[in-house]
Structure formats: structure tokens, C-alpha cells
Design a protein around this motif. Sequence first.
Motif, PDB file in Angstrom:
ATOM      1  N   ASP A 183       0.735  -1.050   0.052  1.00 31.61           N
ATOM      2  CA  ASP A 183      -0.100  -0.041  -0.017  1.00 31.61           C
ATOM      3  C   ASP A 183       0.703   1.178  -0.151  1.00 31.61           C
ATOM      4  O   ASP A 183       0.394   2.316   0.403  1.00 31.61           O
ATOM      5  N   LYS A 184       2.036   1.039  -0.435  1.00 32.46           N
ATOM      6  CA  LYS A 184       3.203   2.197  -0.659  1.00 32.46           C
ATOM      7  C   LYS A 184       3.426   2.948   0.520  1.00 32.46           C
ATOM      8  O   LYS A 184       4.029   3.887   0.498  1.00 32.46           O
ATOM      9  N   LEU A 185       3.287   2.144   1.820  1.00 30.98           N
ATOM     10  CA  LEU A 185       3.741   2.853   3.131  1.00 30.98           C
ATOM     11  C   LEU A 185       5.084   2.412   3.435  1.00 30.98           C
ATOM     12  O   LEU A 185       5.659   1.012   3.229  1.00 30.98           O
ATOM     13  N   ILE A 186       5.930   3.199   3.776  1.00 32.42           N
ATOM     14  CA  ILE A 186       7.344   2.841   4.318  1.00 32.42           C
ATOM     15  C   ILE A 186       7.310   2.976   6.012  1.00 32.42           C
ATOM     16  O   ILE A 186       7.069   4.331   6.203  1.00 32.42           O
ATOM     17  N   VAL A 187       7.467   2.185   6.762  1.00 31.53           N
ATOM     18  CA  VAL A 187       7.330   2.287   8.097  1.00 31.53           C
ATOM     19  C   VAL A 187       8.702   1.844   8.742  1.00 31.53           C
ATOM     20  O   VAL A 187       9.371   1.079   8.678  1.00 31.53           O
ATOM     21  N   ILE A 188       9.022   2.662   9.818  1.00 32.24           N
ATOM     22  CA  ILE A 188      10.142   2.414  10.854  1.00 32.24           C
ATOM     23  C   ILE A 188       9.493   2.295  12.111  1.00 32.24           C
ATOM     24  O   ILE A 188       8.848   2.986  12.930  1.00 32.24           O
ATOM     25  N   TYR A 189      10.166   0.778  12.803  1.00 33.67           N
ATOM     26  CA  TYR A 189       9.826   0.431  13.918  1.00 33.67           C
ATOM     27  C   TYR A 189      10.866   0.678  14.879  1.00 33.67           C
ATOM     28  O   TYR A 189      12.127   0.178  14.391  1.00 33.67           O
ATOM     29  N   ASP A 190      10.680   0.927  16.249  1.00 31.80           N
ATOM     30  CA  ASP A 190      11.650   0.779  17.224  1.00 31.80           C
ATOM     31  C   ASP A 190      11.534  -0.583  18.160  1.00 31.80           C
ATOM     32  O   ASP A 190      10.549  -0.671  18.871  1.00 31.80           O
ATOM     33  N   ARG A 205       1.776   8.349   3.742  1.00 33.73           N
ATOM     34  CA  ARG A 205       0.451   9.279   4.233  1.00 33.73           C
ATOM     35  C   ARG A 205       0.270  10.684   3.412  1.00 33.73           C
ATOM     36  O   ARG A 205       1.266  11.088   2.930  1.00 33.73           O
ATOM     37  N   PRO A 206      -0.718  11.176   3.481  1.00 35.18           N
ATOM     38  CA  PRO A 206      -0.742  12.550   2.834  1.00 35.18           C
ATOM     39  C   PRO A 206       0.344  13.580   3.105  1.00 35.18           C
ATOM     40  O   PRO A 206       0.801  14.531   2.263  1.00 35.18           O
ATOM     41  N   GLN A 207       0.898  13.662   4.290  1.00 31.19           N
ATOM     42  CA  GLN A 207       1.759  14.744   4.614  1.00 31.19           C
ATOM     43  C   GLN A 207       3.158  14.346   3.917  1.00 31.19           C
ATOM     44  O   GLN A 207       4.013  15.225   3.846  1.00 31.19           O
ATOM     45  N   HIS A 208       3.213  13.247   3.476  1.00 32.10           N
ATOM     46  CA  HIS A 208       4.626  12.860   2.621  1.00 32.10           C
ATOM     47  C   HIS A 208       4.065  12.421   1.018  1.00 32.10           C
ATOM     48  O   HIS A 208       5.167  11.734   0.696  1.00 32.10           O
ATOM     49  N   SER A 209       3.134  13.052   0.675  1.00 30.96           N
ATOM     50  CA  SER A 209       2.791  12.471  -0.529  1.00 30.96           C
ATOM     51  C   SER A 209       3.478  12.631  -1.637  1.00 30.96           C
ATOM     52  O   SER A 209       3.780  11.858  -2.825  1.00 30.96           O
ATOM     53  N   ARG A 210       4.077  13.790  -1.598  1.00 36.89           N
ATOM     54  CA  ARG A 210       4.842  14.460  -2.833  1.00 36.89           C
ATOM     55  C   ARG A 210       6.393  13.932  -2.792  1.00 36.89           C
ATOM     56  O   ARG A 210       7.101  13.914  -3.690  1.00 36.89           O
ATOM     57  N   PHE A 211       6.742  13.077  -1.800  1.00 36.73           N
ATOM     58  CA  PHE A 211       8.126  12.562  -1.639  1.00 36.73           C
ATOM     59  C   PHE A 211       7.749  11.118  -1.623  1.00 36.73           C
ATOM     60  O   PHE A 211       8.712  10.246  -1.962  1.00 36.73           O
ATOM     61  N   ALA A 264      14.978  13.761   8.280  1.00 35.39           N
ATOM     62  CA  ALA A 264      14.204  14.522   7.508  1.00 35.39           C
ATOM     63  C   ALA A 264      13.054  13.934   6.980  1.00 35.39           C
ATOM     64  O   ALA A 264      11.940  14.367   6.752  1.00 35.39           O
ATOM     65  N   LEU A 265      13.188  12.320   6.856  1.00 42.32           N
ATOM     66  CA  LEU A 265      12.077  11.577   6.112  1.00 42.32           C
ATOM     67  C   LEU A 265      12.081  12.297   4.686  1.00 42.32           C
ATOM     68  O   LEU A 265      10.741  12.318   4.336  1.00 42.32           O
ATOM     69  N   ARG A 266      12.914  12.636   4.218  1.00 39.03           N
ATOM     70  CA  ARG A 266      12.980  12.953   2.842  1.00 39.03           C
ATOM     71  C   ARG A 266      13.884  12.379   1.835  1.00 39.03           C
ATOM     72  O   ARG A 266      15.025  12.228   2.126  1.00 39.03           O
ATOM     73  N   PRO A 267      13.483  12.061   0.354  1.00 42.63           N
ATOM     74  CA  PRO A 267      14.437  11.578  -0.382  1.00 42.63           C
ATOM     75  C   PRO A 267      15.915  12.495  -0.627  1.00 42.63           C
ATOM     76  O   PRO A 267      15.433  13.549  -1.002  1.00 42.63           O
TER      77      PRO A 267
END
Length: 416
Positions: free
Chosen positions: A67-74, A94-100, A135-138
Motif C-alpha cells: 500500500d506504498k507505506l514505508i514504516v520504521i519501528y523501534d 501518508r498525505p503529509q509525505h505524498s509528494r516524496f 528529515a524523512l525526505r529523499p
Amino acid sequence: MSRISLLWAREIGDCTSCSFQRAEESQRVFDFQLSDDCQIQNVQTGGINSLHLDPVENRYLLCGSSDKLIVIYDTWNSTGKKSYTIQQIAVIGRPQHSRFAHQYSISCVQWYQHDNAIFTTSSTDQSLKIWDANALRPAETFKYKFIVNTHAMSPLASSHNMIAVGTSDSSVYLADMRTGSNSHILRGHRHPILAVKWSVSKEYEVATGSEDNRILLWDVRQARGHLLSFDQHNGKDRKSKKGSTAHNGHVNGICFSTDGLFMISTGTDNRLRLWNATTGQNTLTNYGRIENSYKRPVQMSFNTDSNTVFVPSDRHVLHMNVQEGTLVKKLSGHFNRPTCCEFNPRNQEMYSGGQDGNILVWGAPSTSIGDVTLPATNQGSDRLRSVVEPGNERTTEPRPTVDLTADTWSDDETDG
């Protein structure tokens, strides 16, 4: 040797601390079951395609889903409680990262081998992205003309930063993180690439598996072609017009042992094969029928000492003895096909992801020390039993303490 025998051997000095640790870790792995104390908070709605634990701290679990999600777990337990839930600390897609974010399903995820502030992802949207984890950006994006099925970075490279990219084309592309461009292309397969793994002992060697049923070993410094073509018949079958093949079906999974001496592969011919990673010789270890009808890459995982391997199969994860080819245990828990496994050497756990959208945690069962029964063979055993047996009312006197700094010298005058 039982755990209590190991404890007694450790106490009397017959077993070193390192040997005790290895033996205990090995025993725990053989006892794996669905964890009663730990679970993961699943935020994905699609199937899990890839998992990777950061090699720097063995702490952060990276997950990519359909579902195109990238998740980081601790994965660290910071609650101080025996039972806890592994929480997600970052979600991209999610929407806040949609452009990345990627536009389509995530096919593969991997941490940078020297720094957990960088990770890479690839997708069926024909792109490979290098991410800044803070930064969670490419930081860089590589675009291709074909679907990216998988990618891999060398776990020990110090003189190069190349990423091997397997696509629906028959070529393997080498993306250079330093220059932001593709350095060169490895051509030798005839069909799409489904598996890519770098050697864990030689930084310039990479193995690739394809839908042409072949596994090729490359040295990226050489342009003359591949070093080896793995042959399931060890050169004894000369009748095939297509050349040597590693499987009678698509090769969709490759994994090197932690010492780099062996490589294991899986294919849609429902077979698991163990290879000498140096000579390319098939060891002819018989693992039986391993159900594998996946049309996508499969991620296997060795344990710390590489004596067992976790293999997704049908609706189970098979825990296999590598050298003997026997089934250690069938791990059942997924409602749909498991696709990826990742072993955590720090927590002595294994994480598996499946098409049911769940990430399951597997570990050794919790054993209370009160359940341990010790043999009454000497005074030391009696002393230990009085402590560990529940309901034992007998008490023992503590050992006398000795002041190691006291003056214990004597002469004739004081002795008389």
C-alpha cells in the motif's frame, strides 16, 4: 547439552562465557514460537513485501508494503515491562509525505550499512530512492524505464557505494550513491531479475537470480561478464541447450550465510538449494519440497551462526537446518502467504511479514527459573536447588565473606 548442564559447566569453569552464549543462542533459536510477550503495531493495510533491521544498532526495523507505506519501528523495549508492543516511530506514504513517497507498491527496503540515518527503497513505480532518515525526505532519486523488483547494497563495502538494482528488464543496474548516476550495467540474464544479494565476504561480488532459472555471480570491477553460473547438476548434464540452470523454475530468493562460505537459494520449482559460494558447487542437500509459487522476490534470513535459515513457504515460515536439510519447526501464524523474514541477533527474535498485512514476532518461550530441576550430585547443586525450587523451605547459610585487602601474612611470634 541442557541449559542447566551449561550453567553448571559455566560455574565450574568447563565452559567459557563465549561458548555458553553461543550454545544458549543456538538453543533459543531452535525453540522459536510465536512470541507471547512482544507484538508489532501494524499500520499497513496491504501486504508486507520487505523487512530490514538496521545493521548498526540492530534496533530499527524498516518495512515496505504494497500500500506504498514505508514504516520504521523501534524494536527496543523501553517500557521496562515483560510484555510490550513495538511501536512505529515514522510512517512515509501518508498525505503529509505524498509528494516524496512512492506512487505504487514498495518492492524492497534496506538500511545503509554504515549509518542508520540513511536508507533506500525501491518500488514498482520504476524508481529507487535514497532517504534521509532524520528529515524523512529523499536525498536522491534514480528513475528507470522498467519496474524495480529489488535492490541491494553491500554489507561490508568501504571503497564503493554502489547499489545493485534488479528490474523487470534482464539487466542489473549499478547505481552510484556518490555520483547520483548509474555507473554501469551487468548483462547476462535473459529474463527479469527477481533476486540480488552482495557477498558478505567480498565487497565487489554480487549474486543475481532471474526468471531464466539461473543464478550468476559477478565481480563489478570486471566488464567481461559474470564469474560463475551456478549449475544444479554440477556440470554433469550437458544436454540442456539453455546452459546451466540453478533451478527448474524462477529464482526469486538468494541469501548468503553470515560467514560468506555458503549461499542458499529458492525457486518456483519448490526447491531450496545450498551452494558453495566460492566454487558455485551444489552441495546436493535435500530439503524436500518447499512450496514457492510467488511471483515476486522472497526474503530469507539466516540466524547468527548460520546453522538454520528461515524460509517463507505457503502459509508458514519454515525453520530449516542448513547442513542437514531437515525441518526444525514449522512456524504458523500468518493468514496469508509470508513473503519476508528478518532475524534480530540482539533480541534473539525473528520478524516475518506476509500478504495478510501482519508482521509477526517469533522468539523463544519465556521460562521461569523456578521450573528448572537440578541434579543432586554435590553440595553445589544442593545449594542451587535451595534457591531455585519453588516451595523449598530449606535455607542455606551464606558463604563467609573474605576481605581480600586484609593482611594475611603471619610470623612465628603471632602464630605462637
